[in-house]
Design an enzyme around this catalytic site. Sequence first.
Site, PDB file in Angstrom:
ATOM      1  N   GLY A  12       0.711  -0.954   0.024  1.00 14.96           N
ATOM      2  CA  GLY A  12       0.308   0.236  -0.036  1.00 14.96           C
ATOM      3  C   GLY A  12       1.139   0.755   0.563  1.00 14.96           C
ATOM      4  O   GLY A  12       0.461   2.545  -0.080  1.00 14.96           O
ATOM      5  N   ASN A  14       0.606   2.951  -2.663  1.00 13.80           N
ATOM      6  CA  ASN A  14      -0.033   3.844  -3.348  1.00 13.80           C
ATOM      7  C   ASN A  14      -0.705   4.620  -2.692  1.00 13.80           C
ATOM      8  O   ASN A  14      -1.215   5.721  -2.355  1.00 13.80           O
ATOM      9  CB  ASN A  14       0.038   3.166  -4.852  1.00 13.80           C
ATOM     10  CG  ASN A  14       1.809   3.442  -5.673  1.00 13.80           C
ATOM     11  OD1 ASN A  14       1.626   4.142  -6.569  1.00 13.80           O
ATOM     12  ND2 ASN A  14       1.810   2.176  -5.906  1.00 13.80           N
ATOM     13  N   LYS A  82      -6.218  -8.664  -8.923  1.00 14.31           N
ATOM     14  CA  LYS A  82      -7.526  -9.533  -9.425  1.00 14.31           C
ATOM     15  C   LYS A  82      -7.892  -9.000 -10.797  1.00 14.31           C
ATOM     16  O   LYS A  82      -7.834  -6.909 -10.665  1.00 14.31           O
ATOM     17  CB  LYS A  82      -8.795  -9.196  -7.972  1.00 14.31           C
ATOM     18  CG  LYS A  82      -8.912 -10.286  -8.046  1.00 14.31           C
ATOM     19  CD  LYS A  82     -10.046 -10.619  -6.830  1.00 14.31           C
ATOM     20  CE  LYS A  82     -10.824 -12.064  -7.136  1.00 14.31           C
ATOM     21  NZ  LYS A  82     -11.732 -11.995  -5.881  1.00 14.31           N
ATOM     22  N   HIS A 100       0.223   0.999 -12.923  1.00 11.04           N
ATOM     23  CA  HIS A 100       0.865  -0.037 -13.738  1.00 11.04           C
ATOM     24  C   HIS A 100       2.463   0.595 -13.192  1.00 11.04           C
ATOM     25  O   HIS A 100       2.092   1.539 -13.979  1.00 11.04           O
ATOM     26  CB  HIS A 100       0.162  -0.563 -14.896  1.00 11.04           C
ATOM     27  CG  HIS A 100       0.937  -1.724 -15.360  1.00 11.04           C
ATOM     28  ND1 HIS A 100       0.744  -2.934 -14.857  1.00 11.04           N
ATOM     29  CD2 HIS A 100       1.695  -1.896 -16.659  1.00 11.04           C
ATOM     30  CE1 HIS A 100       1.412  -3.484 -15.588  1.00 11.04           C
ATOM     31  NE2 HIS A 100       2.537  -2.788 -16.135  1.00 11.04           N
ATOM     32  N   ASP A 141      -5.260  -4.435 -17.771  1.00 13.39           N
ATOM     33  CA  ASP A 141      -3.860  -3.144 -18.916  1.00 13.39           C
ATOM     34  C   ASP A 141      -4.559  -2.548 -20.126  1.00 13.39           C
ATOM     35  O   ASP A 141      -3.334  -2.241 -20.745  1.00 13.39           O
ATOM     36  CB  ASP A 141      -2.864  -3.570 -18.559  1.00 13.39           C
ATOM     37  CG  ASP A 141      -2.366  -4.144 -16.931  1.00 13.39           C
ATOM     38  OD1 ASP A 141      -3.060  -3.047 -16.261  1.00 13.39           O
ATOM     39  OD2 ASP A 141      -1.302  -4.660 -16.643  1.00 13.39           O
TER      40      ASP A 141
HETATM   41  C1  GRF Z   1       2.561  -0.976  -7.679  1.00 16.16           C
HETATM   42  O1  GRF Z   1       4.293  -0.805  -8.691  1.00 16.16           O
HETATM   43  C2  GRF Z   1       1.777  -1.218  -8.592  1.00 16.16           C
HETATM   44  O2  GRF Z   1       2.243   0.100  -9.832  1.00 16.16           O
HETATM   45  C3  GRF Z   1       1.453  -2.424  -8.548  1.00 16.16           C
HETATM   46  O3  GRF Z   1       1.874  -2.652  -7.998  1.00 16.16           O
HETATM   47  C4  GRF Z   1       2.338  -2.488  -6.635  1.00 16.16           C
HETATM   48  C5  GRF Z   1       1.918  -1.980  -5.733  1.00 16.16           C
HETATM   49  O4  GRF Z   1       2.438  -1.166  -4.533  1.00 16.16           O
HETATM   50  N1  GRF Z   1      -0.367  -2.321  -9.251  1.00 16.16           N
HETATM   51  P1  GRF Z   1       2.460  -0.465  -3.273  1.00 16.16           P
HETATM   52  O5  GRF Z   1       1.041  -1.823  -2.158  1.00 16.16           O
HETATM   53  O6  GRF Z   1       1.126   0.033  -3.642  1.00 16.16           O
HETATM   54  O7  GRF Z   1       3.409  -0.739  -2.496  1.00 16.16           O
END
Ligand code: GRF
Length: 197
Positions: A12, A14, A82, A100, A141
């Site tokens: 998490g 992001n 998912k 992504h 994607d």
């Molecule tokens: C990130 O690299 C995002 O682009 C991908 O999964 C990863 C998640 O990382 N979809 P986090 O859980 O946000 O640290």
Amino acid sequence: MKKIAVLISGGGTNLQSIIDAVEAGKIKGEIRLVISNKEDAYGLERARKHNICAVFDNDEASIIDRLKSEEIDLVVLAGFLKILSSNFTRAFENKIINIHPSLIPAFCGKGYYGLKVHQSAVDYGVKVSGATVHFVDENADTGPIISQETVKVLPDDTAEILQKRVLEVEHRILPMVVSKFCDNKIIVEGRKVFIEE
Ligand code: GRF
């Protein structure tokens, strides 16, 4: 104020970037809900530390129900591993975004997640990689691209090093897109997406 839900499966970071941007007043929205399809995802802890409702739910129909009953305006997939059914994507058309860690359409699609994305980029020998934020449709994607930013791939890069460099970009462009969405500044015309100033 837009109502935001963030779907995660893992650490998490992001999600954290969105929490921080909301708390800094950079996003005119509130995170109403964080949902993880993995019970032990650390992202659930991150949300709870900020008093955000965070639940484990691995059932798509039930997730859709929760999002509808909370009247969610924007669903952010932030490391949600998912693929959504068309039932889900149609219910929230142009309201679901995903981050992504490559320049779509390179190194993406089914099975391309986590380090595999970066290992593929390193093995292919590309000189640039990056991150993409895009709308989500029923395929992996393939939805319209909202924002992309590049990073250099250096000769000695491992997948882990490249992943770190790309994550820095992810943590910048994802909150930026969420902010623009909440300001109604994202215009979609077919596959083309325009971000207004
Ligand atoms: C990130 O690299 C995002 O682009 C991908 O999964 C990863 C998640 O990382 N979809 P986090 O859980 O946000 O640290």
